[in-house]
Design an enzyme around this catalytic site. Structure first.
Site, PDB file in Angstrom:
ATOM      1  N   LYS A 148       0.926  -1.188   0.093  1.00  0.00           N
ATOM      2  CA  LYS A 148       0.050   0.049   0.052  1.00  0.00           C
ATOM      3  C   LYS A 148       0.817   1.206   0.262  1.00  0.00           C
ATOM      4  CE  LYS A 148      -4.369   0.589   0.019  1.00  0.00           C
ATOM      5  NZ  LYS A 148      -5.557  -0.242  -0.267  1.00  0.00           N
TER       6      LYS A 148
HETATM    7  P1  NAD Z   1     -13.097   7.411  -2.621  1.00  0.00           P
HETATM    8  O1  NAD Z   1     -12.073   8.587  -2.436  1.00  0.00           O
HETATM    9  O2  NAD Z   1     -13.506   7.043  -4.093  1.00  0.00           O
HETATM   10  O3  NAD Z   1     -14.328   7.774  -1.909  1.00  0.00           O
HETATM   11  C1  NAD Z   1     -14.300   7.772  -0.500  1.00  0.00           C
HETATM   12  C2  NAD Z   1     -15.621   8.185   0.135  1.00  0.00           C
HETATM   13  O4  NAD Z   1     -15.660   8.092   1.447  1.00  0.00           O
HETATM   14  C3  NAD Z   1     -16.152   9.546  -0.353  1.00  0.00           C
HETATM   15  O5  NAD Z   1     -17.532   9.472  -0.705  1.00  0.00           O
HETATM   16  C4  NAD Z   1     -15.814  10.557   0.633  1.00  0.00           C
HETATM   17  O6  NAD Z   1     -16.404  11.352   0.678  1.00  0.00           O
HETATM   18  C5  NAD Z   1     -16.335   9.365   1.846  1.00  0.00           C
HETATM   19  N1  NAD Z   1     -15.835   9.606   3.182  1.00  0.00           N
HETATM   20  C6  NAD Z   1     -14.463  10.207   3.584  1.00  0.00           C
HETATM   21  N2  NAD Z   1     -14.380  10.487   4.852  1.00  0.00           N
HETATM   22  C7  NAD Z   1     -15.588   9.894   5.301  1.00  0.00           C
HETATM   23  C8  NAD Z   1     -16.124  10.090   6.550  1.00  0.00           C
HETATM   24  N3  NAD Z   1     -15.253  10.391   7.568  1.00  0.00           N
HETATM   25  N4  NAD Z   1     -17.515   9.422   6.708  1.00  0.00           N
HETATM   26  C9  NAD Z   1     -18.190   9.171   5.940  1.00  0.00           C
HETATM   27  N5  NAD Z   1     -17.680   9.081   4.542  1.00  0.00           N
HETATM   28  C10 NAD Z   1     -16.409   9.665   4.204  1.00  0.00           C
HETATM   29  O7  NAD Z   1     -12.535   6.042  -2.247  1.00  0.00           O
HETATM   30  P2  NAD Z   1     -12.777   4.634  -2.660  1.00  0.00           P
HETATM   31  O8  NAD Z   1     -11.749   4.129  -3.803  1.00  0.00           O
HETATM   32  O9  NAD Z   1     -14.369   4.473  -2.745  1.00  0.00           O
HETATM   33  O10 NAD Z   1     -12.379   3.843  -0.985  1.00  0.00           O
HETATM   34  C11 NAD Z   1     -13.410   3.695  -0.117  1.00  0.00           C
HETATM   35  C12 NAD Z   1     -12.820   2.448   0.762  1.00  0.00           C
HETATM   36  O11 NAD Z   1     -12.842   1.302  -0.008  1.00  0.00           O
HETATM   37  C13 NAD Z   1     -11.347   2.549   1.307  1.00  0.00           C
HETATM   38  O12 NAD Z   1     -11.536   1.994   2.592  1.00  0.00           O
HETATM   39  C14 NAD Z   1     -10.706   1.787   0.413  1.00  0.00           C
HETATM   40  O13 NAD Z   1      -9.269   1.295   1.068  1.00  0.00           O
HETATM   41  C15 NAD Z   1     -11.549   0.708   0.199  1.00  0.00           C
HETATM   42  N6  NAD Z   1     -11.394   0.023  -1.125  1.00  0.00           N
HETATM   43  C16 NAD Z   1     -11.147   0.695  -2.401  1.00  0.00           C
HETATM   44  C17 NAD Z   1     -11.156  -0.109  -3.456  1.00  0.00           C
HETATM   45  C18 NAD Z   1     -10.926   0.611  -4.945  1.00  0.00           C
HETATM   46  O14 NAD Z   1     -10.823   0.057  -5.922  1.00  0.00           O
HETATM   47  N7  NAD Z   1     -11.244   1.892  -5.056  1.00  0.00           N
HETATM   48  C19 NAD Z   1     -10.717  -1.480  -3.477  1.00  0.00           C
HETATM   49  C20 NAD Z   1     -10.646  -2.195  -2.291  1.00  0.00           C
HETATM   50  C21 NAD Z   1     -11.022  -1.208  -1.049  1.00  0.00           C
END
Ligand code: NAD
Length: 421
Positions: A110
């Protein structure tokens, strides 16, 4: 060996505590346990960036490779003000177990930068990304370590990373990152992959519990890449999505939100979710306590804690986010009989399709979208049912079953390879 001060953050302690419990239950080799509790390699970089006003600002950046026994390490890049070495190391450890659990030939990694990306101009963001890539370049590469998007990063950031690495190599190296735009070797289906995988395993869980998709209600915390696509695909599948939120709060409609309209009006974050005309305001705290069939945390870690777990009222918790549930909360939810689809299983669709993207880049042969969806479905649902079987056989919950399966595969690889020198 104890982790040093900088690693010692709540998220890292959560990852290690989960690992310790799984290692106890597996009776893991003591020497191996010491090694797997810590990352294999950590790199801390300072990233100087010329800002638009001519000044230079320095940002802290990280890349952590937790384990490379099974192959090159794989894991996203996070741009967020809360990024720390401990958080990145925890996320890298979870990537190791996740890749092993679903059977990918990867280790876990990561990376991240401590920055609020929305405060930077496009030019500043590009310069930050390029300099960070140059600083971590000795560690990454298609055969070594392959970054991808995570919180605060997207296909454009991956394109700048790929270009920076390729400029230094002197030729195009698309396989150095995944989650790229299609124009430079990205894969069909990658952007929605994590959300699609979340929905694939939810559908299996719904069947396993004898429920019907048409009667399912879902609440989703986070409306970014994972949350938004999960909402869209659930809606398309006939489920009622009753609430979604972002960092500023959310929107609720007990009769089901009109997700296509919400998406269209929310595009580019032009206005807050609750001003999109599809429901009433709900806080993030209240969203987690809604009565619903499926609660999907899809934002940050440690959102469901001992403080609010008692008030969670869902039948299924599907963890789109990494590490959204603390250890104490886990026990409370298990006592309440909540069926947990743990993060390393639920959100593995992202890395599964990243693997497809890398395979396509390396082979220079690209697949059609139905192939991507079909193979994702096959891999993730097989992992779901293997985890169910493991959980029954070892009489442990789904989280422990997933962790133990992943850790056991890594342990076998280490024991077969032996200790160098
Ligand atoms: P992103 O940046 O696209 O979206 C994050 C979302 O969370 C946004 O809507 C943001 O406003 C919201 N957010 C941030 N802080 C917050 C809070 N305190 N309370 C509520 N909402 C909040 O990120 P993403 O890629 O969608 O990732 C989200 C989660 O999924 C993370 O934990 C990431 O590690 C995990 N993840 C992502 C992927 C991927 O392919 N992008 C894969 C596996 C896991």
């Amino acid at each position: 060996m104890e982790p040093n001060q900088e690693l010692n953050t709540p998220t890292f302690r959560l990852a290690v505590a989960q690992f310790e419990e799984a290692a106890d239950r597996l009776g893991l080799d003591r020497n191996l346990r010491e090694r797997l509790k810590l990352p294999q390699r950590t790199l801390i970089v300072s990233v100087p960036v010329r800002m638009d006003d001519g000044t230079v600002k320095v940002f802290m950046g990280y890349r952590v490779q937790h384990d490379t026994a099974l192959g090159p390490s794989k894991g996203g890049i996070r741009f967020h003000p809360g990024v720390s070495l401990g958080e990145v190391a925890a996320l890298a450890m979870w990537m190791t177990w996740k890749c092993a659990l679903v059977g990918l030939p990867y280790g876990g990694a990561k990376g991240g930068i401590r920055v609020a990306p929305e405060t930077l101009s496009r030019g500043e963001l590009q310069r930050l990304t390029r300099r960070y890539t140059a600083e971590i370049a000795p560690l990454i590469g298609p055969e070594k370590d392959i970054p991808a998007p995570d919180v605060g990063t997207n296909a454009q950031i991956m394109a700048w990373m790929m270009d920076t690495y390729s400029q230094q190599a002197g030729y195009a190296v698309p396989g150095v990152v995944t989650g790229k735009p299609l124009a430079i070797g990205g894969s069909l289906g990658r952007e929605e992959a994590t959300g699609r995988g979340v929905v694939d395993v939810i559908m299996e869980a719904v069947r396993h519990l004898g429920l019907e998709m048409s009667t399912v209600t879902a609440a989703i915390q986070g409306f970014g890449n994972v949350g938004m696509h999960t909402a869209r695909i659930l809606h398309e599948g006939g489920a009622k999505v009753i609430a979604v939120s972002d960092a500023k709060g959310g929107v609720f409609n007990g009769g089901g939100l009109d997700i296509p309209t919400l998406r269209a009006r929310y595009q580019h974050h032009a206005r807050p979710l609750h001003e999109c005309g599809v429901g009433e305001f709900i806080s993030n705290e209240d969203l987690l306590k809604l009565e619903c069939t499926i609660l999907i945390p899809a934002a940050l870690s440690e959102q469901i804690t001992e403080k609010n777990a008692g008030k969670v009222r869902c039948r299924i918790l599907a963890e789109g986010a990494n590490g959204p549930t603390t250890l104490e909360a886990d026990r409370i939810l298990e006592e309440k009989g909540v069926f947990i689809i743990p993060d390393i299983l639920a959100n593995s669709g992202g890395v599964i399709v990243s693997y497809f993207e890398w395979v396509q880049d390396v082979q220079k042969y690209f697949w059609k979208e139905p192939d991507i969806r079909g193979r994702l479905h096959e891999i993730i649902t097989a992992a779901f049912w293997r985890t169910i079987e493991f959980s029954k056989a070892r009489k442990v919950g789904m989280r422990m079953a997933a962790l133990m399966s992943g850790i056991d595969k890594i342990a076998q690889a280490h024991l077969a390879r032996g200790l160098y020198p």
